[in-house]
Design a protein around this motif. Structure first.
Motif, mmCIF file in Angstrom:
data_model
loop_
_atom_site.group_PDB
_atom_site.id
_atom_site.type_symbol
_atom_site.label_atom_id
_atom_site.label_comp_id
_atom_site.label_asym_id
_atom_site.label_seq_id
_atom_site.Cartn_x
_atom_site.Cartn_y
_atom_site.Cartn_z
ATOM 1 N N LEU A 266 0.850 -1.196 0.000
ATOM 2 C CA LEU A 266 0.000 0.000 0.000
ATOM 3 C C LEU A 266 0.883 1.242 0.000
ATOM 4 N N ARG A 267 0.992 1.879 -1.146
ATOM 5 C CA ARG A 267 1.847 3.054 -1.290
ATOM 6 C C ARG A 267 1.126 4.152 -2.071
ATOM 7 N N ASN A 268 -0.180 4.321 -1.809
ATOM 8 C CA ASN A 268 -0.952 5.341 -2.514
ATOM 9 C C ASN A 268 -0.850 6.676 -1.777
ATOM 10 N N PHE A 269 0.362 7.251 -1.757
ATOM 11 C CA PHE A 269 0.562 8.536 -1.083
ATOM 12 C C PHE A 269 -0.140 9.681 -1.798
ATOM 13 N N ASP A 270 -0.197 9.624 -3.127
ATOM 14 C CA ASP A 270 -0.587 10.792 -3.903
ATOM 15 C C ASP A 270 -2.090 10.929 -4.113
ATOM 16 N N ARG A 271 -2.822 9.824 -4.082
ATOM 17 C CA ARG A 271 -4.268 9.885 -4.339
ATOM 18 C C ARG A 271 -4.908 8.588 -3.867
ATOM 19 N N ASP A 272 -6.229 8.548 -3.837
ATOM 20 C CA ASP A 272 -6.905 7.324 -3.436
ATOM 21 C C ASP A 272 -6.659 6.217 -4.450
ATOM 22 N N ARG A 273 -6.906 5.000 -4.048
ATOM 23 C CA ARG A 273 -6.761 3.845 -4.926
ATOM 24 C C ARG A 273 -7.827 2.829 -4.579
ATOM 25 N N MET A 274 -8.044 1.886 -5.468
ATOM 26 C CA MET A 274 -8.879 0.723 -5.169
ATOM 27 C C MET A 274 -7.996 -0.423 -4.674
ATOM 28 N N LEU A 275 -8.618 -1.395 -4.053
ATOM 29 C CA LEU A 275 -7.933 -2.617 -3.669
ATOM 30 C C LEU A 275 -8.782 -3.775 -4.178
ATOM 31 N N LEU A 276 -8.422 -4.252 -5.369
ATOM 32 C CA LEU A 276 -9.225 -5.257 -6.054
ATOM 33 C C LEU A 276 -8.838 -6.685 -5.680
ATOM 34 N N PHE A 277 -7.607 -6.873 -5.190
ATOM 35 C CA PHE A 277 -7.178 -8.194 -4.739
ATOM 36 C C PHE A 277 -5.953 -8.021 -3.856
ATOM 37 N N ASP A 278 -5.546 -9.097 -3.229
ATOM 38 C CA ASP A 278 -4.390 -9.090 -2.340
ATOM 39 C C ASP A 278 -3.120 -9.185 -3.183
ATOM 40 N N GLU A 279 -2.373 -8.089 -3.250
ATOM 41 C CA GLU A 279 -1.180 -8.065 -4.097
ATOM 42 C C GLU A 279 -0.118 -9.047 -3.630
ATOM 43 N N LYS A 280 -0.014 -9.261 -2.323
ATOM 44 C CA LYS A 280 0.983 -10.208 -1.828
ATOM 45 C C LYS A 280 0.732 -11.597 -2.401
ATOM 46 N N ASN A 281 -0.525 -12.045 -2.326
ATOM 47 C CA ASN A 281 -0.839 -13.368 -2.859
ATOM 48 C C ASN A 281 -0.614 -13.423 -4.369
ATOM 49 N N ALA A 282 -0.948 -12.321 -5.056
ATOM 50 C CA ALA A 282 -0.741 -12.288 -6.509
ATOM 51 C C ALA A 282 0.747 -12.336 -6.845
ATOM 52 N N PHE A 283 1.568 -11.599 -6.077
ATOM 53 C CA PHE A 283 3.016 -11.665 -6.292
ATOM 54 C C PHE A 283 3.531 -13.076 -6.043
ATOM 55 N N ASP A 284 3.050 -13.735 -4.988
ATOM 56 C CA ASP A 284 3.471 -15.116 -4.731
ATOM 57 C C ASP A 284 3.156 -16.004 -5.928
ATOM 58 N N SER A 285 2.013 -15.756 -6.558
ATOM 59 C CA SER A 285 1.613 -16.556 -7.711
ATOM 60 C C SER A 285 2.559 -16.350 -8.891
ATOM 61 N N VAL A 286 2.883 -15.091 -9.205
ATOM 62 C CA VAL A 286 3.758 -14.846 -10.358
ATOM 63 C C VAL A 286 5.196 -15.278 -10.057
ATOM 64 N N LEU A 287 5.611 -15.217 -8.779
ATOM 65 C CA LEU A 287 6.941 -15.707 -8.427
ATOM 66 C C LEU A 287 7.023 -17.210 -8.639
ATOM 67 N N GLU A 288 5.966 -17.899 -8.274
ATOM 68 C CA GLU A 288 5.930 -19.353 -8.438
ATOM 69 C C GLU A 288 6.046 -19.738 -9.905
ATOM 70 N N ASP A 289 5.455 -18.929 -10.790
ATOM 71 C CA ASP A 289 5.453 -19.256 -12.222
ATOM 72 C C ASP A 289 6.544 -18.537 -13.010
ATOM 73 N N GLY A 290 7.394 -17.746 -12.327
ATOM 74 C CA GLY A 290 8.536 -17.135 -12.996
ATOM 75 C C GLY A 290 8.231 -15.896 -13.805
ATOM 76 N N TYR A 291 7.203 -15.121 -13.414
ATOM 77 C CA TYR A 291 6.817 -13.947 -14.186
ATOM 78 C C TYR A 291 7.040 -12.623 -13.448
ATOM 79 N N PHE A 292 7.878 -12.639 -12.415
ATOM 80 C CA PHE A 292 8.035 -11.416 -11.629
ATOM 81 C C PHE A 292 8.541 -10.257 -12.469
ATOM 82 N N ASP A 293 9.441 -10.519 -13.416
ATOM 83 C CA ASP A 293 9.993 -9.427 -14.230
ATOM 84 C C ASP A 293 8.913 -8.736 -15.060
ATOM 85 N N ILE A 294 7.827 -9.408 -15.340
ATOM 86 C CA ILE A 294 6.740 -8.809 -16.112
ATOM 87 C C ILE A 294 5.891 -7.896 -15.234
#
Length: 690
Positions: A266-294
């Motif tokens: 959560l780094r929305n210093f400049d304006r409001d944002r939505m929270l559509l899903f848990d980014e941590k879990n999504a990052f874990d998913s892309v790390l597992e499949d090797g897509y972090f650079d994307i």
């Protein structure tokens, strides 16, 4: 055509006579701040202002993106788009000379005044295209930090980004490097609901900027296409996290994050944002499949030879005497080393103390089955502590595996083994207070303590160290909530009261480490841009502005993941009444009474059937302004909130607990237009601290 401010030279030879780019009155405010204040006063001013532009331009953590780079004292650096000088000072400290190019005179003045003690900085004010022909062609580094996305504005050609790079490359020497820090248009945070940084709209980069405009960010593949078109064939990508503006960690293709590491999203210093899903879990998913650079939120692209540094952890949000960076370096043969370096001169002693800690722990655990990773102190331009790079898996990972398999017996065996190992020679007057599970690497039968930065020359009960390790383990990932606290308390012979005392000591320890400064997470709360959860809005069935959100602090600050919306909190027009059930381990409750500027009258706040004495200082804080009653008391105050994210923060440390804890809240809430709320808040004398 030149001006001298302190030791900094400004060259106006190509200045057109007016600024064509300006952020308005905030630049005048910044100029006044840097004229009258020292750099060590900036943190206090940032907290007092609680304003995104002030944080963005003046925070020392902006320097993290380049502070790890091994600039030499003879290196010549060209900084294009130097702005208000957020990184100019760091470049000046590390390099031989720094040449800045900046279109805005006012921003250049801010840069010059804040860095007036730097005798190796020259700022050229004007359009890059006009200044460029006068620049030499032997720079060791050229920096484009948050600049490349404006390539269209710089060049105005059909292929602006390629042309920009072709021109810039002419000014590098044969071994020179080009550094580009830029947002990734496909960054995870934009899918999750952050607005595009430059245009402030949702999903604009993901949709490839359908509305046009002069700003573009790029995916990794997009940057690579531009590099190839510009004739750049040797380049390397680094991945700043959470992003390049306020980087706390830096990864590379040789050292990618592990699952579970990317939880600070959560780094929305400049304006409001939505929270559509848990980014941590999504990052874990892309790390597992090797897509972090994307999906990395930002990139630092390096054109030229690679650096030996492959990973950086920035710990400069601490008190100055403890501010350090941790680096993992890798040589051409693949051998790795770990280094800790001071960020401030005050932290030099902390670095030297790491060798003392190593010697003390070796003596304590001599003859045990617990190894301590070796430490030597060396010095190049700065002193640093160097450690072996130890192979293995962290104890935290092994415990996670047990939880995933629902192997309670395995979890208990590992925990008992940990307690046995750290309890060796308990009377010896040296203790590593930070013997957390993530600081122990397990490789077969070898258990190695890899980080012992917080070692003290005193005796600490092993059961307190073990409880703290388990408590920190829980706080790092909400998925670990299924771990059995009851088993740990029983195993360590710790009562509920002792557990609460240890938690309070942990809070005090964190304050000891950070000093009196506020973390970036706390600054986000002060600035006050809300996080919107569309699904929760629909579920509550209330007007979006009249929603009540409750946050629970489990000892690691307030997080969206530990919050919920209160159904039917409003009992009538402006009448708000509800209860919060507080489980063990909660150190604070934050109440957001609305999602709009408002006036709040506190009618009653009751903790376990006892009225909270709001007169006692620091039991409650708020991001609004207090108005005392006619007798000048603060017993039941009115608070004006000139923000769309009003909140009351009630601290529970030291308050009497019972088996079932209940916080009862009764408030009156009146909506206010933003302009009215702002004017009323200006009439108050101070931010509320009750």
């Amino acid at each position: 055509m030149t001006e001298q401010i302190g030791k900094v030279k400004l060259d106006y030879s190509h200045y057109p006579g007016q600024d064509f780019y300006c952020d308005g009155a905030v630049e005048d405010e910044l100029l006044e701040i840097v004229k009258r204040c020292r750099k060590d006063e900036y943190p206090r001013i940032i907290e007092e202002k609680a304003d995104w532009p002030v944080l963005y331009h003046l925070s020392a953590q902006r320097e993290n993106i380049i502070d790890w780079i091994p600039f030499g004292k003879t290196d010549r650096v060209l900084e294009i788009g130097s702005g208000c000088g957020a990184i100019t000072g760091a470049l000046s400290r590390k390099a031989g000379s720094v040449t800045c190019v900046e279109l805005s005179k006012k921003r250049s003045l801010v840069n010059a005044y804040r860095n007036r003690e730097c005798d190796n900085v020259t700022i050229h004010v004007g359009n890059f295209k006009d200044i460029e022909p006068t620049l030499p062609c032997d720079y060791d580094y050229i920096c484009l930090i948050g600049v490349f996305e404006y390539g269209q504005s710089y060049m105005g050609t059909d292929t602006p980004y390629e042309d920009f790079l072709k021109i810039i490359q002419k000014h590098l020497n044969d071994k020179g490097r080009l550094l580009i820090a830029i947002e990734n248009k496909l960054g995870m945070k934009y899918f999750a609901g952050c607005r595009e940084d430059h245009l402030g709209s949702y999903f604009t980069g993901i949709e490839n900027y359908p509305g046009g405009g002069g700003v573009r960010t790029f995916s990794r593949a997009g940057l690579e296409r531009i590099f190839r078109s510009a004739g750049i064939t040797r380049y390397h990508f680094y991945y700043p996290y959470p992003d390049y503006k306020f980087m706390t960690s830096l990864y590379s293709d040789e050292y990618l994050p592990k699952k579970g590491e990317l939880y600070n999203n959560l780094r929305n210093f400049d304006r409001d944002r939505m929270l559509l899903f848990d980014e941590k879990n999504a990052f874990d998913s892309v790390l597992e499949d090797g897509y972090f650079d994307i999906f990395s939120n930002s990139y630092l692209a390096v054109a030229g030879e690679p650096f030996s540094v492959k990973y950086v952890k920035c710990s400069n949000d601490r008190a100055p005497e403890y501010a350090v960076h941790t680096q993992i370096l890798q040589d051409e043969n693949g051998k790795r080393q770990v280094r800790k370096l001071p960020v401030t001169p005050e932290a030099n002693a902390h670095i030297f103390n790491m060798k003392t800690a190593y010697d003390g722990l070796c003596e304590r655990y001599r003859g045990s089955s617990l190894s301590v990773n070796s430490c030597v102190i060396a010095q190049e331009t700065l002193p640093y502590a160097e450690f072996d790079y130890v192979q293995g898996r962290t104890l935290a990972e092994l415990l996670d595996d047990c939880l995933k398999r629902e192997d309670q017996a395995g979890f208990e065996r590992l925990f008992r083994k940990y307690v046995e190992k750290i309890s060796f020679n308990p009377e010896y007057p040296v203790s590593d207070y930070d013997l957390v599970f993530s600081n122990i690497l397990v490789d077969g039968d070898t258990w190695t303590v890899i980080d012992y930065e917080w070692t003290f020359a005193k005796k600490t009960e092993p059961r307190e160290l073990a409880f703290r390790a388990f408590y920190c383990y829980l706080l790092e990932d909400e998925k670990r909530a299924k771990a059995d606290m009851g088993f740990v308390l029983k195993e360590l012979h710790i009562t509920e009261e002792e557990a609460q005392l240890y938690k309070e000591r942990e809070t005090a320890f964190q304050k000891y480490v950070t000093g009196n400064g506020r973390s970036l997470a706390e600054m986000r709360e002060l600035i006050g841009h809300p996080v919107l959860r569309p699904v929760a809005m629909e579920a509550q069935g209330a007007e979006p502005a009249r929603r009540v959100q409750v946050y629970l602090d489990r000892g690691n600050g307030y997080r969206e993941e530990d919050s919920y919306f209160v159904k039917d909190a409003y009992k009538g027009p402006g009448q708000l009444s509800f209860e919060v059930r507080v489980e063990s381990g909660i150190t604070g409750v934050r109440i957001d009474p609305a999602m709009e500027p408002c006036l709040v009258k506190i009618r009653e706040i009751v903790w376990n059937q006892e009225t909270v004495q709001l007169e006692s200082r620091k039991k409650m804080t708020a991001n609004g302004r207090i108005f005392k009653d006619s007798e000048g008391k603060t017993g039941y105050p009115c608070i004006v909130f000139p923000t769309q994210d009003p909140n009351l923060n009630i601290r529970l440390e030291g308050m009497k607990r019972q088996a079932e804890n209940v916080l009862s809240v009764r408030l009156e809430v009146v909506s206010l237009p933003f302009a009215v709320a702002k004017d009323l808040a200006g009439a108050g004398k101070k931010r509320i601290f009750l």
